[in-house]
Motif scaffolding. Structure first.
Motif, mmCIF file in Angstrom:
data_model
loop_
_atom_site.group_PDB
_atom_site.id
_atom_site.type_symbol
_atom_site.label_atom_id
_atom_site.label_comp_id
_atom_site.label_asym_id
_atom_site.label_seq_id
_atom_site.Cartn_x
_atom_site.Cartn_y
_atom_site.Cartn_z
ATOM 1 N N PHE A 109 0.856 -1.197 0.000
ATOM 2 C CA PHE A 109 0.000 0.000 0.000
ATOM 3 C C PHE A 109 0.888 1.242 0.000
ATOM 4 O O PHE A 109 2.049 1.204 0.377
ATOM 5 N N SER A 110 0.308 2.349 -0.429
ATOM 6 C CA SER A 110 1.049 3.605 -0.413
ATOM 7 C C SER A 110 1.365 3.996 1.027
ATOM 8 O O SER A 110 0.561 3.822 1.931
ATOM 9 N N CYS A 111 2.582 4.516 1.222
ATOM 10 C CA CYS A 111 2.953 5.007 2.551
ATOM 11 C C CYS A 111 2.373 6.386 2.812
ATOM 12 O O CYS A 111 2.388 6.858 3.930
ATOM 13 N N THR A 112 1.944 7.046 1.743
ATOM 14 C CA THR A 112 1.450 8.414 1.872
ATOM 15 C C THR A 112 -0.066 8.392 1.935
ATOM 16 O O THR A 112 -0.745 8.424 0.917
ATOM 17 N N TRP A 113 -0.618 8.304 3.158
ATOM 18 C CA TRP A 113 -2.072 8.301 3.324
ATOM 19 C C TRP A 113 -2.616 9.709 3.097
ATOM 20 O O TRP A 113 -3.617 9.901 2.434
ATOM 21 N N SER A 114 -1.955 10.698 3.658
ATOM 22 C CA SER A 114 -2.398 12.085 3.537
ATOM 23 C C SER A 114 -1.403 12.868 2.682
ATOM 24 O O SER A 114 -0.337 12.371 2.336
ATOM 25 N N VAL A 272 0.167 16.871 6.252
ATOM 26 C CA VAL A 272 1.322 17.040 7.136
ATOM 27 C C VAL A 272 2.311 17.941 6.414
ATOM 28 O O VAL A 272 2.682 17.677 5.262
ATOM 29 N N THR A 273 2.733 19.015 7.085
ATOM 30 C CA THR A 273 3.690 19.947 6.487
ATOM 31 C C THR A 273 4.997 19.879 7.267
ATOM 32 O O THR A 273 5.002 20.065 8.484
ATOM 33 N N PHE A 274 6.084 19.590 6.557
ATOM 34 C CA PHE A 274 7.399 19.488 7.172
ATOM 35 C C PHE A 274 8.206 20.750 6.866
ATOM 36 O O PHE A 274 8.311 21.155 5.699
ATOM 37 N N GLY A 275 8.762 21.376 7.903
ATOM 38 C CA GLY A 275 9.703 22.475 7.730
ATOM 39 C C GLY A 275 11.104 21.955 7.971
ATOM 40 O O GLY A 275 11.381 21.363 9.011
#
Length: 842
Positions: A109-114, A272-275
């Motif tokens: 399955f894709s690891c990127t749910w969101s 989810v936003t990563f800085g």
């Protein structure tokens, strides 16, 4: 890779561009400041004077609408593709942070749910890595849970009702798998609720949604979810990416085994936003948006993804190179990205290639081993001359083997495949869209790039440049330069020229001279006595050209229809044979199921899948594919012809004005510039009209010869299936195939009429668009001419003062534009050049 239509430029072997850094970042910021300063100067004049007429209002609109549309300091790139295509690994390689974007090929399955975004540090960030969580709101949770409950109910119903035939149905199997996945998701999310303690308890609870209590079930789940969200963290910070992901393990991972006091939150997360600090590409304003796997999302995820895509500046369809040519997601988003004018392709996993010895290498290796054995034998037997001859042969074989290894090395095979796939994608893109602009294709190997960046030896002999990551990295930065370049070369000159045109008053008394100059000689036409009359005459002449185009187009369509009519008898025979095959293949019950499903029957244990519509469409495709392409070629030729016809009067007017002895003494440069700008501006809407026409023709051709999109075959066959299914009662098993045969025999005239309607409509729409372009462009020319030739004996004090102040401001704006702005653009351009080219330029 990049193509100009013939030559393919390999991005993987380009001279390395300079590392992203402060220099071109400063250039970018200064160019935006210069454009903003010019805009602000004119705005200030307009606001202080407060004089308005129709011409001034137009100038204000240009200043506000064009100069304020400056490129943003941030550019968003949406990475789109199938689950497991390598998007997350690609992001890790671009960022040089190899654990921040999740990747796991073992789950299926894709690891990127969101949605996941990667950007430069947040203003309030105090650690090298930070993540901010955005959860679904109540309305979105309602849609999410309602969708999941509905799909799980379908799976539960399918378990209890499907028969042996349905068990082999792929669609039924897909429903069952999705239902099982939803059970695991609910159990991971609400593991402390007795309603989800076991699979049976989950099914029993969800089954209550079938009745009047459906809304109650969803409402309870929303209430539980909101309780979880209130307990959840929304911000995480850490000094390492691995530690950050460990803190977020229940926010980003799939179903996990939880302790009694642990909750998972990932199904409730929207984004989810990563800085990230210390990453040059992000510091330059690039934002990478990792979209969920395109075939691994539910409806609410799909809706969220579509909204996020609208916010992105560039589409980056991503696919594994071994499946790129058949990847439907890549093709779909290529077309959508073309409509937005911002798209390029990334091909991943280029190292996935067979590295075993070729036949020639194996042959030479065996030959070398044989010679070595013979040489040893000759030495033991004391045959010096024979040994010397064998040594010479060994050297020849070794030399040939080295050459073959160099030619057939893994890196050579990889690069050859890269070029071949890129060429095919570029050609397919041009054929699909009609867009002749170069399409950028970047083949990359994220795994080997990671090895280089970590300092490990690579398994294959690809260089760091050949992994493609550095070229892609630089392309991300270069897009910002192209945006600024468009502002500098196209947008600003148009506005400055219009303002200069309004400020110049020397022409007020010379309108009659100008009109006579741009009008055609009296020997040719005397039907008009003013410039507006001349333009009206031009509109009529353009209308004649457009009518001629439409007449030629209808003739081409009729040729295609005549060809279809000529094949009709042959098509009836082939379709009759197909009807016999369908009847023989299935039992009476199965045949009824085939018709009920509008001609589609999934694969069964001993029978292959049947799609009547595809079978019938292939009959048309066999004979008409080349004729359909001829219509597209006709549209391409007509585009060039119409552009030339539309430009001709503007070129003539410009030449007449330049060559007129009396007018040349006072003619300002701004008026002549307007003709060049109008000619340039005219090409864009004309090209758009024919691009839309080409896409319409391609879609109609596809609808005629396939069953995708709005298929003509399916549209004509659907009433047939309904008519056949309405046959009931005794003997229906015999009468249905006969009725099918009878209706299919009458199918082809309907197909021909539908094709005629669609093609005629497409060409008519194009002709209407051409007429609209004519009216718009010529009205704009008239407005420019009127603005230049205003006949005013007296001007209001406010207008006089505004004209003086705008003239002063225009001088200052030109000093900025031709002075520091031009200089900084030159520096910016030099910073974006490869090092080798930069030295030559210097």
């Amino acid at each position: 890779m990049h193509s100009d239509g013939v030559h393919i430029r390999d991005h993987n072997t380009l001279g390395r561009m300079p590392s992203t850094g402060a220099q071109h970042r400063i250039c970018h910021q200064r160019t935006l400041r210069f454009a903003g300063h010019i805009s602000a100067m004119f705005k200030k004049v307009f606001q202080e004077r407060q004089y308005i007429d129709v011409h001034v209002e137009t100038l204000i609109q240009h200043v506000n609408g064009i100069l304020d549309a400056r490129p943003s300091n941030e550019v968003r790139f949406a990475l789109i593709g199938h689950m497991g295509c390598g998007k997350s690994s690609l992001i890790n390689a671009i960022l040089g942070v190899f654990e921040i974007a999740r990747k796991d090929g073992s789950s299926g399955f894709s690891c990127t749910w969101s949605i996941q975004e990667f950007r430069r540090p947040f203003p309030h960030q105090t650690a090298p890595f930070r993540a901010e969580i955005l959860f679904y709101d109540e309305i979105e949770l309602d849609k999410l849970f309602a969708t999941m409950v509905s799909e799980l109910l379908r799976a539960i119903a399918s378990e209890t009702t499907r028969d042996a035939e349905q068990q082999e149905d792929d669609e039924v199997e897909k429903v069952a798998k999705r239902g099982a996945a939803h059970i695991k998701t609910f159990q991971a999310l609400f593991h402390d609720k007795p309603e989800f303690a076991t699979d049976d308890a989950t099914k029993e609870f969800i089954s209550q949604a079938e009745g009047d209590r459906g809304k109650d079930v969803v409402s309870r789940m929303i209430m539980w979810a909101e309780e979880l969200i209130r307990k959840a963290e929304t911000n995480f910070q850490s000094t390492t990416p691995s530690e950050l992901l460990q803190q977020m393990r229940n926010y980003t991972h799939g179903p996990v085994d939880c302790e009694d006091d642990e909750h998972v939150f990932w199904p409730l997360i929207k984004k989810v936003t990563f800085g990230i600090t210390g990453c040059p590409v992000l510091e330059d304003g690039v934002i990478l948006v990792d979209m969920p796997g395109s075939h691994d999302s539910n409806s609410i995820q799909a809706l969220t993804s579509r909204r996020a895509l609208k916010e992105c500046n560039y589409y980056v369809p991503t696919a594994a190179i071994i499946r790129a040519l058949s990847d439907d997601t890549l093709n779909d988003f290529l077309e959508e990205g073309f409509r937005r004018k911002r798209v390029f392709i990334v091909l991943t996993k280029i190292d996935d290639i067979d590295t075993s010895l070729s036949g020639r290498q194996a042959e030479l290796t065996a030959r070398l081993s044989e010679l070595q054995e013979r040489r040893l034998r000759a030495r033991r037997e004391g045959k010096a001359q024979e040994k010397a001859a064998i040594v010479l042969l060994e050297e020849e074989v070794e030399d040939e083997l080295r050459l073959v290894r160099a030619e057939e090395s893994p890196s050579t095979a990889i690069m050859e495949r890269n070029s071949k796939v890129a060429n095919n994608l570029i050609d397919d893109y041009k054929r699909r869209t009609g867009d002749q602009r170069p399409l950028d294709v970047f083949p990359v190997c994220s795994k080997m790039s990671e090895q280089y960046q970590r300092g490990f030896a690579a398994e294959l002999d690809l260089t760091d440049e050949q992994t493609g990551i550095s070229a892609l990295h630089d392309h991300l930065i270069k897009t910002r330069f192209n945006d600024v370049k468009y502002l500098y070369q196209d947008q600003l000159p148009l506005v400055l020229g219009r303002i200069e045109l309004w400020c110049d008053k020397r022409h007020f008394a010379r309108k009659d001279v100008l009109e006579k100059t741009v009008e055609e000689p009296a020997t040719v036409s005397t039907s008009h006595t003013s410039f507006r009359g001349y333009l009206t005459d031009r509109v009529q002449r353009y209308a004649t050209h457009i009518d001629s185009f439409l007449e030629d187009a209808n003739g081409r369509v009729q040729e295609l229809l005549d060809g279809m009519k000529g094949y009709e008898n042959a098509w009836i025979k082939r379709a009759s044979k197909l009807c016999d095959d369908w009847e023989a293949k299935y039992t009476t019950t199965q045949y009824a199921s085939l018709v009920k499903a509008f001609g589609v029957k999934k694969k069964m244990r001993h029978l292959k899948e049947t799609n009547c519509n595809i079978d019938l469409a292939l009959i048309v495709k066999r004979n008409m594919a080349s004729d359909v392409e001829l219509l597209t070629d006709f549209a391409d030729r007509q585009k060039l012809r119409m552009i030339a016809l539309f430009k001709e009067p503007l070129s003539r007017m410009e030449v007449d004005l330049r060559n007129h002895q009396e007018i040349a003494l006072f003619l300002p440069r701004s008026l002549l510039q307007q003709f060049g700008l109008h000619k340039k501006a005219m090409v864009v809407p004309l090209d758009k009209c024919f691009t839309v026409l080409r896409e319409d023709l391609r879609n109609i051709g596809r609808d005629l010869t396939t069953t995708t999109g709005d298929s003509i075959i399916m549209q004509c066959m659907n009433p047939v299936y309904v008519e056949v299914m309405n046959i009931k009662g005794r003997g229906s098993g015999i009468r249905r195939p006969r009725k099918m045969q009878e209706c299919v025999d009458r199918l082809w005239p309907d197909v021909r009429e539908q094709a005629k309607f669609r093609y005629t409509k497409a060409f008519r729409k194009c002709s209407e668009g051409l007429s609209a372009v004519v009216e718009t462009i010529l009205e704009d020319i008239q407005d420019s001419f009127d603005a230049f030739c205003q006949e005013k004996k007296f001007e209001e004090p406010g207008e006089i003062q505004l004209r003086k102040e705008l003239a002063v401001t225009l001088t200052k704006a030109n000093e900025i534009y031709f002075g520091p702005f031009r200089k900084i653009m030159g520096e910016y351009k030099m910073n974006m050049l490869p090092e080798g080219v930069k030295k030559e330029e210097h």
